[in-house]
Design a protein around this motif. Structure first.
Motif, mmCIF file in Angstrom:
data_model
loop_
_atom_site.group_PDB
_atom_site.id
_atom_site.type_symbol
_atom_site.label_atom_id
_atom_site.label_comp_id
_atom_site.label_asym_id
_atom_site.label_seq_id
_atom_site.Cartn_x
_atom_site.Cartn_y
_atom_site.Cartn_z
ATOM 1 N N ALA A 81 0.813 -1.222 0.000
ATOM 2 C CA ALA A 81 0.000 0.000 0.000
ATOM 3 C C ALA A 81 0.842 1.266 0.000
ATOM 4 C CB ALA A 81 -0.933 -0.003 1.207
ATOM 5 N N GLY A 82 2.076 1.191 0.462
ATOM 6 C CA GLY A 82 2.909 2.387 0.576
ATOM 7 C C GLY A 82 2.989 2.844 2.028
ATOM 8 N N GLU A 83 4.026 3.598 2.331
ATOM 9 C CA GLU A 83 4.276 4.021 3.721
ATOM 10 C C GLU A 83 3.139 4.868 4.278
ATOM 11 O OE1 GLU A 83 6.842 3.308 5.828
ATOM 12 O OE2 GLU A 83 7.604 1.896 4.335
ATOM 13 N N ASP A 84 2.723 5.897 3.531
ATOM 14 C CA ASP A 84 1.711 6.831 4.034
ATOM 15 C C ASP A 84 0.360 6.147 4.201
ATOM 16 O OD1 ASP A 84 0.895 9.356 4.903
ATOM 17 O OD2 ASP A 84 0.076 9.835 2.915
ATOM 18 N N THR A 85 -0.022 5.378 3.218
ATOM 19 C CA THR A 85 -1.307 4.685 3.290
ATOM 20 C C THR A 85 -1.311 3.652 4.410
ATOM 21 O OG1 THR A 85 -1.554 4.971 0.916
ATOM 22 C CG2 THR A 85 -2.964 3.345 1.953
ATOM 23 N N ALA A 86 -0.226 2.915 4.556
ATOM 24 C CA ALA A 86 -0.162 1.884 5.602
ATOM 25 C C ALA A 86 -0.135 2.500 6.996
ATOM 26 C CB ALA A 86 1.066 1.015 5.396
ATOM 27 N N ALA A 87 0.324 3.753 7.117
ATOM 28 C CA ALA A 87 0.314 4.413 8.424
ATOM 29 C C ALA A 87 -1.109 4.705 8.885
ATOM 30 C CB ALA A 87 1.123 5.701 8.354
ATOM 31 N N HIS A 88 -2.053 4.776 7.948
ATOM 32 C CA HIS A 88 -3.442 5.105 8.282
ATOM 33 C C HIS A 88 -4.403 3.943 8.058
ATOM 34 C CE1 HIS A 88 -2.341 9.297 8.784
ATOM 35 N NE2 HIS A 88 -1.645 9.198 7.667
ATOM 36 N N SER A 89 -3.889 2.765 7.720
ATOM 37 C CA SER A 89 -4.745 1.597 7.497
ATOM 38 C C SER A 89 -4.035 0.341 7.977
ATOM 39 C CB SER A 89 -5.096 1.471 6.016
ATOM 40 O OG SER A 89 -3.925 1.251 5.257
ATOM 41 N N GLU A 90 -4.838 -0.665 8.226
ATOM 42 C CA GLU A 90 -4.290 -1.934 8.735
ATOM 43 C C GLU A 90 -5.138 -3.092 8.219
ATOM 44 O OE1 GLU A 90 -3.854 -3.992 13.111
ATOM 45 O OE2 GLU A 90 -5.183 -2.288 12.883
ATOM 46 N N PRO A 91 -4.519 -4.099 7.577
ATOM 47 C CA PRO A 91 -5.302 -5.255 7.130
ATOM 48 C C PRO A 91 -5.676 -6.120 8.332
ATOM 49 C CG PRO A 91 -3.002 -5.600 6.638
ATOM 50 C CD PRO A 91 -3.120 -4.211 7.180
ATOM 51 N N ILE A 92 -6.915 -6.559 8.347
ATOM 52 C CA ILE A 92 -7.407 -7.344 9.485
ATOM 53 C C ILE A 92 -7.382 -8.836 9.161
ATOM 54 C CG2 ILE A 92 -9.367 -7.764 11.005
ATOM 55 C CD1 ILE A 92 -10.268 -4.908 10.354
ATOM 56 N N ALA A 93 -8.031 -9.205 8.067
ATOM 57 C CA ALA A 93 -8.154 -10.633 7.732
ATOM 58 C C ALA A 93 -8.501 -10.792 6.262
ATOM 59 C CB ALA A 93 -9.235 -11.285 8.589
ATOM 60 N N ILE A 94 -8.375 -12.025 5.796
ATOM 61 C CA ILE A 94 -8.812 -12.393 4.450
ATOM 62 C C ILE A 94 -9.782 -13.550 4.611
ATOM 63 C CG2 ILE A 94 -8.119 -13.230 2.191
ATOM 64 C CD1 ILE A 94 -5.349 -12.046 2.741
ATOM 65 N N GLU A 95 -11.034 -13.307 4.250
ATOM 66 C CA GLU A 95 -12.068 -14.332 4.386
ATOM 67 C C GLU A 95 -12.870 -14.408 3.096
ATOM 68 O OE1 GLU A 95 -14.418 -13.258 7.726
ATOM 69 O OE2 GLU A 95 -12.829 -13.611 9.179
ATOM 70 N N GLY A 96 -12.920 -15.571 2.497
ATOM 71 C CA GLY A 96 -13.711 -15.774 1.293
ATOM 72 C C GLY A 96 -13.268 -14.912 0.122
ATOM 73 N N GLY A 97 -11.991 -14.639 0.011
ATOM 74 C CA GLY A 97 -11.475 -13.833 -1.084
ATOM 75 C C GLY A 97 -11.605 -12.336 -0.873
ATOM 76 N N VAL A 98 -12.035 -11.927 0.324
ATOM 77 C CA VAL A 98 -12.208 -10.506 0.636
ATOM 78 C C VAL A 98 -11.173 -10.096 1.673
ATOM 79 C CG1 VAL A 98 -13.799 -8.757 1.525
ATOM 80 C CG2 VAL A 98 -14.675 -10.655 0.161
ATOM 81 N N LEU A 99 -10.325 -9.153 1.295
ATOM 82 C CA LEU A 99 -9.349 -8.578 2.227
ATOM 83 C C LEU A 99 -10.045 -7.466 2.993
ATOM 84 C CD1 LEU A 99 -6.485 -8.053 3.351
ATOM 85 C CD2 LEU A 99 -6.084 -6.616 1.350
ATOM 86 N N GLN A 100 -10.058 -7.560 4.306
ATOM 87 C CA GLN A 100 -10.690 -6.541 5.140
ATOM 88 C C GLN A 100 -9.610 -5.632 5.711
ATOM 89 O OE1 GLN A 100 -13.152 -8.453 8.046
ATOM 90 N NE2 GLN A 100 -14.234 -9.660 6.528
ATOM 91 N N VAL A 101 -9.781 -4.339 5.478
ATOM 92 C CA VAL A 101 -8.803 -3.346 5.911
ATOM 93 C C VAL A 101 -9.508 -2.329 6.802
ATOM 94 C CG1 VAL A 101 -7.179 -1.573 5.158
ATOM 95 C CG2 VAL A 101 -7.480 -3.633 3.789
ATOM 96 N N ARG A 102 -8.986 -2.123 8.004
ATOM 97 C CA ARG A 102 -9.527 -1.115 8.927
ATOM 98 C C ARG A 102 -8.746 0.177 8.718
ATOM 99 N NH1 ARG A 102 -9.670 -3.400 14.082
ATOM 100 N NH2 ARG A 102 -11.777 -4.010 13.614
ATOM 101 N N CYS A 103 -9.463 1.273 8.530
ATOM 102 C CA CYS A 103 -8.843 2.567 8.266
ATOM 103 C C CYS A 103 -8.959 3.459 9.498
ATOM 104 C CB CYS A 103 -9.503 3.240 7.073
ATOM 105 S SG CYS A 103 -9.372 2.260 5.575
ATOM 106 N N GLU A 104 -8.074 4.443 9.565
ATOM 107 C CA GLU A 104 -8.016 5.359 10.701
ATOM 108 C C GLU A 104 -9.234 6.271 10.757
ATOM 109 O OE1 GLU A 104 -5.148 8.889 10.955
ATOM 110 O OE2 GLU A 104 -4.084 7.199 11.857
#
Length: 162
Positions: A81-104
Motif C-alpha cells: 500500500a505504501g508508507e503513508d497509506t499503511a500508516a493510516h490503514s491496517e489489514p485485518i483478515a482475508i475471508e472468502g477472497g475478501v481482504l478486510q482493511v480497517r482505516c483510521e
C-alpha cells in the motif's frame, strides 16, 4: 517301468501347489529394486537442492501456498500500500477472497476505496496465490455509550422530542 523316487514325487507335488516358475536369486531382486528406486550414487536427480526450493515444493504439495501467501500479504501491507497509506490503514483478515482493511478515519476509507483497483493489481502482482478478489475498507468503529462517564442507566440518550 521306471519307478519315481519319493523325492521326485514331493518335488512335483510342490511344483503343482506353488507354481512352476523358476526361483529368482534374492541378490538379483535387490539389484533391480535399487535400480528402480533411483538411489544409485551419481544418478540423475540426486543433486542437492536448496532449502527454499524444497520448502516451496512441500508447501505446494500440502496445499499451503494460499494460506502462506495470505499471511505474507498481511505482514507486507506496508510494501503493497505504501508508507503513508499503511500508516493510516491496517489489514485485518482475508475471508472468502475478501481482504478486510480497517482505516483510521472514514476519509481514509473513502480514499482507499478510490484506490481499490490499484491495490488489487499490486496484490495480484506480488501475491498471486493469496486469492484476494476484492477489498473491503472499514472506517473506525463508532463509539459506544454503554460504558464510561457518559453512560446512563436505562434507555440512554435518545430523541425525546416527540
Amino acid at each position: 517301468m521306471t519307478e519315481v523316487s519319493e523325492a521326485v514325487r514331493v518335488y512335483q507335488h510342490f511344483r503343482e501347489i506353488f507354481g512352476g516358475e523358476p526361483r529368482v536369486r534374492p541378490g538379483r531382486v535387490r539389484t533391480r529394486e535399487r535400480e528402480a528406486s533411483g538411489s544409485e550414487p551419481f544418478a540423475p536427480g540426486r543433486d542437492p537442492r536448496s532449502l527454499g526450493a524444497t520448502i516451496d515444493q512441500l508447501s505446494a504439495q500440502l496445499g499451503w501456498s494460499g494460506p502462506l501467501s495470505q499471511a505474507d500479504l498481511l505482514t507486507t501491507w506496508r510494501d503493497i500500500a505504501g508508507e503513508d497509506t499503511a500508516a493510516h490503514s491496517e489489514p485485518i483478515a482475508i475471508e472468502g477472497g475478501v481482504l478486510q482493511v480497517r482505516c483510521e478515519s472514514t476519509a481514509w476509507a473513502t480514499q482507499l476505496r478510490l484506490m481499490r483497483q490499484q491495490l488489487l493489481a499490486r496484490i495480484a502482482e506480488v501475491h498471486p496465490n493469496a486469492g484476494v478478489e476484492t477489498i473491503r475498507f472499514q472506517g473506525p468503529d463508532a463509539p459506544t455509550w454503554k460504558r464510561g462517564p457518559r453512560s446512563v442507566p436505562g434507555r440512554g440518550p435518545r430523541d425525546t422530542y416527540g
